[in-house]
Scaffold this active site. Structure first.
Site, PDB file in Angstrom:
ATOM      1  N   HIS A 162      38.920  12.118  52.712  1.00 31.54           N
ATOM      2  CA  HIS A 162      40.269  12.619  52.420  1.00 31.54           C
ATOM      3  C   HIS A 162      40.095  13.988  51.757  1.00 31.54           C
ATOM      4  O   HIS A 162      39.094  14.222  51.068  1.00 31.54           O
ATOM      5  CB  HIS A 162      40.924  11.631  51.446  1.00 31.54           C
TER       6      HIS A 162
ATOM      7  N   ASP B  48      35.042   7.927  45.684  1.00 30.35           N
ATOM      8  CA  ASP B  48      36.492   7.955  45.843  1.00 30.35           C
ATOM      9  C   ASP B  48      36.921   6.540  46.237  1.00 30.35           C
ATOM     10  O   ASP B  48      36.727   6.114  47.378  1.00 30.35           O
ATOM     11  CB  ASP B  48      36.851   8.964  46.946  1.00 30.35           C
TER      12      ASP B  48
ATOM     13  N   GLN C 291      41.027   3.915  48.361  1.00 26.89           N
ATOM     14  CA  GLN C 291      41.389   2.916  49.366  1.00 26.89           C
ATOM     15  C   GLN C 291      40.610   1.611  49.207  1.00 26.89           C
ATOM     16  O   GLN C 291      40.720   0.731  50.055  1.00 26.89           O
ATOM     17  CB  GLN C 291      41.163   3.468  50.791  1.00 26.89           C
TER      18      GLN C 291
ATOM     19  N   LYS D  66      48.717   3.136  44.840  1.00 29.50           N
ATOM     20  CA  LYS D  66      48.306   2.431  46.061  1.00 29.50           C
ATOM     21  C   LYS D  66      47.971   0.969  45.766  1.00 29.50           C
ATOM     22  O   LYS D  66      47.663   0.195  46.662  1.00 29.50           O
ATOM     23  CB  LYS D  66      47.085   3.120  46.685  1.00 29.50           C
TER      24      LYS D  66
ATOM     25  N   CYS E 286      45.779  13.738  55.643  1.00 23.88           N
ATOM     26  CA  CYS E 286      44.946  14.525  54.706  1.00 23.88           C
ATOM     27  C   CYS E 286      43.468  14.377  55.041  1.00 23.88           C
ATOM     28  O   CYS E 286      42.617  14.321  54.135  1.00 23.88           O
ATOM     29  CB  CYS E 286      45.183  14.134  53.253  1.00 23.88           C
TER      30      CYS E 286
HETATM   31  C1  LIG Z   1      40.612   7.938  50.562  1.00 21.65           C
HETATM   32  C2  LIG Z   1      41.617   8.652  49.730  1.00 21.65           C
HETATM   33  N1  LIG Z   1      41.183   9.415  48.720  1.00 21.65           N
HETATM   34  C3  LIG Z   1      42.020  10.070  47.914  1.00 21.65           C
HETATM   35  C4  LIG Z   1      43.380   9.985  48.091  1.00 21.65           C
HETATM   36  C5  LIG Z   1      44.282  10.734  47.183  1.00 21.65           C
HETATM   37  O1  LIG Z   1      45.122   9.867  46.493  1.00 21.65           O
HETATM   38  P1  LIG Z   1      46.252  10.447  45.552  1.00 21.65           P
HETATM   39  O2  LIG Z   1      47.171  11.243  46.416  1.00 21.65           O
HETATM   40  O3  LIG Z   1      46.897   9.254  44.983  1.00 21.65           O
HETATM   41  O4  LIG Z   1      45.573  11.289  44.546  1.00 21.65           O
HETATM   42  C6  LIG Z   1      43.890   9.220  49.134  1.00 21.65           C
HETATM   43  C7  LIG Z   1      45.330   9.158  49.399  1.00 21.65           C
HETATM   44  O5  LIG Z   1      45.785   8.766  50.448  1.00 21.65           O
HETATM   45  C8  LIG Z   1      42.985   8.533  49.973  1.00 21.65           C
HETATM   46  O6  LIG Z   1      43.406   7.757  50.971  1.00 21.65           O
END
Ligand SMILES: Cc1ncc(COP(=O)(O)O)c(C=O)c1O
Length: 390
Positions: free
Chosen positions: A109, A184, A187, A210, A348
């Site tokens: 992402h 990260d 998910q 999430k 993204c």
């Molecule tokens: C794998 C992953 N990392 C990071 C993020 C970023 O999350 P946030 O927008 O809540 O900071 C997302 C959001 O969809 C994601 O799917």
């Protein structure tokens, strides 16, 4: 599992398959936020009056609950507004220098790419590990590229492929090479049993919204010994032990990294969401999502549906797909007309879509309140879309 009655928004009669973007909130979380505003509103860690003490207690109690869900220690949790902030903080805290190498992957992402791109202005090199045709990380390439790296930064689970990456192994490879491991977990924490002690990552970030909690809540889990001498990325109220006209003595971790008034009500809601998930059991959440995935994949043979990512057992409960040659936005728009919410676009993850050689995808992502009947509705709506667009 029937938790549907706990989620008031489901009563409006929609099929909500956009959980990878953000999840719905159970009534207990909504109640916790309202209770804070109604009965305990005050700032934390500052006042000695009763309301302030109550607010502080609720905030600290939330950390106990979140720590319990992920087998961490409350004092290792830096509350942040989301995974993005947590990952940016990690990139800053690591204090990279010219010539340092960060290894990440093409499936990330943007929130786990751009913080490292920002470091390029300091002369930091960013390198990428590719994926195989099943959407799995090429582990040999990763092992190769880890040599001489300062940071290995990988997602625990991809928000497009669903791939669950072997973060325990990646952390081990990082440490064998004297590098730090950044995970990260945006998910994974909402869908899998995440055990921070087992993963042993140096930094791990996730978002509350999430995982059934309010937006603007989330955590960065740090190893205290790594960051105890680190300058905070955001300095201000709450981050200090003492300040004089000539200098500052920073507070201990985690307060040092929680500059300014935090999202108190969101954090309290995060604790309640963590407790709610722990009561259900993350193993059960996983089993339910696996059932939904197998139900989904049983039906795809009837449609010209392209999907991406590995076999069911190695993925979280989401599927990105394309229906024939119909654009993903048209599919999502059509489904919206049938009261089915899916996400469409590049999620993204532009570099990943470039690798997959597709302009966009639609994505159905599940959580505990989704059902196999809802998937049946999705498939009949997709069949209809196919007729309408062809
Ligand atoms: C794998 C992953 N990392 C990071 C993020 C970023 O999350 P946030 O927008 O809540 O900071 C997302 C959001 O969809 C994601 O799917």
């Amino acid at each position: 599992m029937d938790y549907r009655n706990d989620f008031p928004l489901l009563k409006i009669g929609i099929i909500y398959f956009d959980n990878a973007a953000t999840s719905l909130k159970p009534q207990v979380v909504i109640d916790a936020v309202v209770d804070f505003y109604t009965n305990h509103t005050a700032n934390i860690h500052r006042g000695i009056h009763t309301l302030s003490e109550e607010a502080t207690e609720l905030y600290e109690d939330s950390k106990e609950k979140v720590a319990s869900l992920i087998n961490s220690k409350p004092e290792d949790l830096v509350y942040v507004k989301n995974a993005t902030e947590g990952l940016n903080f990690s990139a800053y805290m690591i204090n990279l220098k010219r010539g340092d190498k960060v290894v990440t992957s093409v499936m990330e992402h943007h929130s786990n790419l751009l913080p490292w791109y920002l470091m390029k202005s300091k002369g930091v090199e960013v390198d990428f590990v590719g994926i195989d045709e099943d959407g799995r990380l090429k582990m040999e390439e990763l092992t190769e590229k880890a040599r001489g790296a300062k940071v290995l930064a990988f997602s625990h689970a991809s928000n497009v492929l669903g791939t669950i990456n072997p973060v325990e192994k990646i952390t081990k490879i990082a440490h064998e090479n004297g590098a730090l491991s950044v995970v990260d977990a945006a998910q994974s924490v909402p869908h899998l049993k995440v055990d921070i002690k087992k993963i042993d990552a140096d930094f791990l970030a996730f978002s509350g919204h999430k995982m059934l909690a309010p937006s603007g809540s989330g955590a960065l889990v740090v190893k205290e010994d790594l960051v105890k001498d680190c300058t905070p990325p955001l300095a201000g109220g709450g981050t200090i032990h003492d300040v004089t006209l000539t200098g500052v003595e920073w507070a201990k971790v985690p307060e040092r990294f929680e500059g300014g008034t935090p999202n108190i009500e969101g954090s309290i809601g995060l604790g309640v969401a963590a407790e709610y998930l722990e009561k259900i059991g993350m193993d059960k959440v996983r089993v339910h999502e696996l059932e939904l995935l197998s139900h989904f994949f049983k039906q795809i043979k009837d449609l010209p549906l392209s999907t991406y990512g590995p076999e069911i057992k190695d993925r979280t409960g989401l599927v990105a797909f394309n229906l024939g040659k119909i654009h993903a936005h048209d599919v999502a728009d059509f489904l919206n007309g049938r009261r089915i919410a899916v996400r469409s676009g590049k999620h993204c993850a532009h570099p990943l879509h470039q690798c997959l050689k597709i302009p966009a995808s639609s994505r159905a992502s599940f959580h505990i309140y989704n059902t196999t009947e809802e998937i049946d509705h999705l498939f009949s709506a997709l069949s209809e879309a196919l007729e309408v667009f062809s």
